[in-house]
Scaffold this motif. Structure first.
Motif, PDB file in Angstrom:
ATOM      1  N   TYR A 229      33.304  38.605  35.110  1.00 33.16           N
ATOM      2  CA  TYR A 229      34.489  38.394  34.276  1.00 33.16           C
ATOM      3  C   TYR A 229      35.733  39.015  34.899  1.00 33.16           C
ATOM      4  O   TYR A 229      35.660  39.928  35.718  1.00 33.16           O
ATOM      5  N   TRP A 230      36.873  38.465  34.489  1.00 35.82           N
ATOM      6  CA  TRP A 230      38.191  38.998  34.811  1.00 35.82           C
ATOM      7  C   TRP A 230      39.040  38.956  33.542  1.00 35.82           C
ATOM      8  O   TRP A 230      38.854  38.078  32.689  1.00 35.82           O
ATOM      9  N   THR A 231      39.982  39.883  33.411  1.00 35.69           N
ATOM     10  CA  THR A 231      41.039  39.729  32.426  1.00 35.69           C
ATOM     11  C   THR A 231      42.308  39.322  33.168  1.00 35.69           C
ATOM     12  O   THR A 231      42.530  39.735  34.313  1.00 35.69           O
ATOM     13  N   VAL A 232      43.129  38.496  32.520  1.00 41.86           N
ATOM     14  CA  VAL A 232      44.380  38.028  33.116  1.00 41.86           C
ATOM     15  C   VAL A 232      45.494  38.432  32.156  1.00 41.86           C
ATOM     16  O   VAL A 232      45.675  37.823  31.096  1.00 41.86           O
ATOM     17  N   LEU A 233      46.242  39.485  32.521  1.00 42.52           N
ATOM     18  CA  LEU A 233      47.205  40.105  31.614  1.00 42.52           C
ATOM     19  C   LEU A 233      48.513  40.419  32.333  1.00 42.52           C
ATOM     20  O   LEU A 233      48.528  40.616  33.555  1.00 42.52           O
ATOM     21  N   SER A 234      49.581  40.484  31.559  1.00 42.48           N
ATOM     22  CA  SER A 234      50.894  40.867  32.091  1.00 42.48           C
ATOM     23  C   SER A 234      51.097  42.367  31.931  1.00 42.48           C
ATOM     24  O   SER A 234      50.750  42.936  30.895  1.00 42.48           O
ATOM     25  N   GLN A 235      51.644  42.991  32.962  1.00 41.81           N
ATOM     26  CA  GLN A 235      51.926  44.420  32.878  1.00 41.81           C
ATOM     27  C   GLN A 235      53.062  44.696  31.900  1.00 41.81           C
ATOM     28  O   GLN A 235      53.096  45.728  31.238  1.00 41.81           O
ATOM     29  N   ARG A 236      54.009  43.748  31.812  1.00 35.40           N
ATOM     30  CA  ARG A 236      55.145  43.881  30.889  1.00 35.40           C
ATOM     31  C   ARG A 236      55.365  42.533  30.214  1.00 35.40           C
ATOM     32  O   ARG A 236      55.053  41.488  30.773  1.00 35.40           O
ATOM     33  N   ARG A 237      55.931  42.583  29.024  1.00 34.64           N
ATOM     34  CA  ARG A 237      56.188  41.355  28.295  1.00 34.64           C
ATOM     35  C   ARG A 237      57.127  40.449  29.087  1.00 34.64           C
ATOM     36  O   ARG A 237      58.170  40.878  29.565  1.00 34.64           O
ATOM     37  N   GLY A 238      56.736  39.193  29.223  1.00 36.43           N
ATOM     38  CA  GLY A 238      57.561  38.226  29.934  1.00 36.43           C
ATOM     39  C   GLY A 238      57.250  38.114  31.406  1.00 36.43           C
ATOM     40  O   GLY A 238      57.696  37.164  32.054  1.00 36.43           O
ATOM     41  N   GLU A 239      56.467  39.047  31.973  1.00 36.36           N
ATOM     42  CA  GLU A 239      56.123  38.974  33.388  1.00 36.36           C
ATOM     43  C   GLU A 239      54.933  38.040  33.606  1.00 36.36           C
ATOM     44  O   GLU A 239      54.153  37.775  32.696  1.00 36.36           O
ATOM     45  N   GLU A 240      54.806  37.563  34.847  1.00 34.70           N
ATOM     46  CA  GLU A 240      53.665  36.732  35.197  1.00 34.70           C
ATOM     47  C   GLU A 240      52.382  37.560  35.074  1.00 34.70           C
ATOM     48  O   GLU A 240      52.340  38.728  35.499  1.00 34.70           O
ATOM     49  N   PRO A 241      51.343  37.006  34.495  1.00 36.30           N
ATOM     50  CA  PRO A 241      50.091  37.766  34.353  1.00 36.30           C
ATOM     51  C   PRO A 241      49.370  37.929  35.688  1.00 36.30           C
ATOM     52  O   PRO A 241      49.536  37.125  36.605  1.00 36.30           O
ATOM     53  N   ASP A 242      48.574  38.983  35.768  1.00 32.61           N
ATOM     54  CA  ASP A 242      47.770  39.265  36.956  1.00 32.61           C
ATOM     55  C   ASP A 242      46.304  39.328  36.566  1.00 32.61           C
ATOM     56  O   ASP A 242      45.960  39.627  35.424  1.00 32.61           O
ATOM     57  N   PHE A 243      45.425  39.085  37.554  1.00 34.30           N
ATOM     58  CA  PHE A 243      44.002  39.339  37.354  1.00 34.30           C
ATOM     59  C   PHE A 243      43.793  40.849  37.403  1.00 34.30           C
ATOM     60  O   PHE A 243      44.158  41.504  38.380  1.00 34.30           O
ATOM     61  N   CYS A 244      43.226  41.391  36.335  1.00 34.03           N
ATOM     62  CA  CYS A 244      43.133  42.847  36.192  1.00 34.03           C
ATOM     63  C   CYS A 244      41.677  43.303  36.278  1.00 34.03           C
ATOM     64  O   CYS A 244      41.109  43.347  37.356  1.00 34.03           O
ATOM     65  N   ASP A 245      41.080  43.609  35.146  1.00 32.23           N
ATOM     66  CA  ASP A 245      39.719  44.144  35.134  1.00 32.23           C
ATOM     67  C   ASP A 245      38.724  43.115  35.654  1.00 32.23           C
ATOM     68  O   ASP A 245      38.858  41.917  35.412  1.00 32.23           O
ATOM     69  N   HIS A 246      37.707  43.619  36.336  1.00 34.71           N
ATOM     70  CA  HIS A 246      36.687  42.730  36.899  1.00 34.71           C
ATOM     71  C   HIS A 246      35.361  43.471  36.964  1.00 34.71           C
ATOM     72  O   HIS A 246      35.319  44.666  37.274  1.00 34.71           O
ATOM     73  N   ASP A 247      34.289  42.784  36.624  1.00 31.41           N
ATOM     74  CA  ASP A 247      32.958  43.380  36.745  1.00 31.41           C
ATOM     75  C   ASP A 247      31.937  42.249  36.779  1.00 31.41           C
ATOM     76  O   ASP A 247      32.244  41.096  36.425  1.00 31.41           O
ATOM     77  N   VAL A 248      30.734  42.584  37.221  1.00 33.49           N
ATOM     78  CA  VAL A 248      29.646  41.609  37.329  1.00 33.49           C
ATOM     79  C   VAL A 248      28.395  42.199  36.700  1.00 33.49           C
ATOM     80  O   VAL A 248      28.049  43.358  36.967  1.00 33.49           O
ATOM     81  N   TYR A 249      27.720  41.399  35.863  1.00 36.15           N
ATOM     82  CA  TYR A 249      26.428  41.776  35.294  1.00 36.15           C
ATOM     83  C   TYR A 249      25.395  40.822  35.895  1.00 36.15           C
ATOM     84  O   TYR A 249      25.406  39.625  35.608  1.00 36.15           O
TER      85      TYR A 249
END
Length: 484
Positions: A229-249
């Motif tokens: 999995y990955w989360t795709v989130l913006s660091q600040r409101r209105g900014e382009e989102p980035d791939f953030c947390d990642h892990d594998v089970y």
């Protein structure tokens, strides 16, 4: 450290399902900070595990985090509340230590007085203040605050920025200024009259949802599956989102995939960066054959805390065969081209197979080659539904809707079903809004009497390949040119 306090909390935790049940224990561990997951052996009898857990959290000053997750996962049930009560002596010490790093606490009893004042105040009463004062990169390991005290303790875990006041002091000052329903004397004293800097302008309205991308593939064992999995989130409101947390089970039981996804969604919801987005979306990625074999449409019906996954967030599926790094050039290029045509013309065609019996014998692929077609709706009662979905995917149709029930109506008024034939025109707004429209029906925000209501919406699954990136860009390949 008072050994009796440790033993009392460990004993109380033994009555909590997420401690005495091995399956739920593993779920609890997934939510706790990485240091706890690596430092605490989750095996053994409940009493042994509970004592290890309390001792480790006590040493790392994260008893509060443990208690918050137990209350959250147990839906604040009786055993969880009893554990929180047993944790109070350890929490008193931990909370005082955290606050004393930022606040000039004259008397340890002052911490208890502020806690008693803020605990009855629900978080939504101070959420605007919290959002205003928290740092842009703010992140903690606790679930979303329930009370104003939870919010204050989350901020207390953050150090002061090099060019400003500690966010916990700003929070105290702003709450004292705006929340006059409580005794704010100590908060005013702690906040020292500080004010957060005024924002340069109103932030743009959030548009894209916070995204949780979950990729399912074959595990190392034949009857197990890998969940990445990955989360795709913006660091600040209105900014382009980035791939953030990642892990594998690596080896997940197929029956627990839906529950695992629900747990990952809870973790993303606890991330403050989620507030920068307009809603939440879960994107489930797998080869089409696995979506069929694992009955992936049932994942959106998996309940967490009594609420189905599809009611907690938008849920869409992506066939791995149509990802840019897997699809043939023609299929992916056609998919992108159909979205472009939709944006330029404002409308496209949808084929609704439900409303025309006997379509098994129709040359469907010929109709799907029409670049104006952006949606195919298929009820699972058709004998060759998998073949039709496969045809749509390989021909670059970006949106495929299928109903998992054996019988039942089509997707309903959203497609404005035609009375003769099965081809309908849909607008760009309707296509873009489909995941949110389904979510609204699933969560009960739309009543059956309203036009946006979709009957049996949890039985409707959507493969939805919009232009948003699904996977992070691979790192650049090393070469002699890149070295130079």
């Amino acid at each position: 450290m008072n050994a009796r306090d440790v033993e009392n909390l460990a004993l109380a935790l033994c009555d909590v399902e997420h401690v005495y049940s091995q399956e739920h224990r593993e779920q609890l561990m997934r939510y706790l900070p990485r240091a706890v997951r690596r430092g605490v052996d989750a095996s053994g009898a409940p009493s042994v595990f509970a004592r290890r857990l309390v001792l480790f959290c006590r040493e790392r000053e994260c008893v509060g985090c443990l208690v918050r997750w137990v209350l959250h996962l147990e839906d604040r049930g009786r055993s969880a509340r009893a554990a929180a009560e047993a944790a109070r002596p350890l929490l008193d010490e931990e909370e005082y230590t955290l606050l004393a790093q930022h606040v000039e606490v004259r008397d340890a009893r002052d911490v208890g007085a502020v806690r008693d004042a803020l605990t009855p105040v629900l978080f939504d009463k101070v959420e605007a203040v919290f959002e205003r004062v928290r740092p842009a990169t703010f992140r903690v390991d606790t679930p979303e605050p329930v009370t104003a005290w939870d919010a204050l303790m989350d901020l207390a875990e953050r150090p002061a920025p090099p060019d400003g006041a500690p966010p916990v002091l700003l929070f105290c000052a702003e709450v004292a200024r705006h929340l006059r329903t409580i005794d704010t004397g100590l908060l005013e004293e702690w906040g020292r009259g500080l004010r957060p800097p005024e924002p340069p302008g109103a932030p743009p309205a959030p548009e894209r949802p916070a995204r949780l991308v979950v990729r399912v593939g074959q595990g190392t064992r034949r009857d197990r599956y890998e969940v990445e999995y990955w989360t795709v989130l913006s660091q600040r409101r209105g900014e382009e989102p980035d791939f953030c947390d990642h892990d594998v089970y690596p080896d997940v039981d197929p029956a627990s995939i839906g529950e695992r996804v629900g747990g990952l969604l809870s973790r993303m919801e606890a991330d403050p960066r989620t507030a920068h987005h307009g809603g939440r979306r879960v994107e489930l990625v797998a080869p089409l054959i696995l979506l069929d074999r694992l009955r992936a449409e049932t994942w959106q019906r998996t309940r967490s805390g009594g609420v189905p996954l599809g009611a907690r967030a938008e849920v869409v599926y992506r066939a791995e065969e149509l990802l840019p790094d897997r699809a043939g050039r023609d299929a992916w290029g056609t998919c992108v081209n159909r979205w472009r045509q939709l944006e330029s013309s404002g409308e496209a065609l949808a084929l609704d197979e439900f409303h025309d019996p006997g379509t098994d014998d129709d040359p469907l692929p010929e109709r799907l080659r029409d670049d104006r077609v952006i949606v195919l709706s298929v009820p699972s009662r058709l004998g060759r539904w998998y073949t039709q979905v496969w045809s749509a995917i390989t021909l670059g149709v970006p949106v495929v809707v299928w109903r998992s029930a054996e019988f039942g109506p089509g997707i309903g008024s959203w497609l404005n079903p035609v009375r003769v034939g099965r081809e309908v025109t849909v607008t760009s707004e309707e296509i873009r809004a489909l995941p949110e429209v389904l979510h609204s029906s699933r969560s009960g925000r739309v009543s059956p009497s309203e036009s946006g209501y979709i009957e049996g919406s949890l039985e409707i699954a959507v493969i939805y390949h919009d232009p948003l990136p699904v996977l992070p860009e691979p790192p650049p390949q090393m070469s002699t040119d890149s070295i130079r």
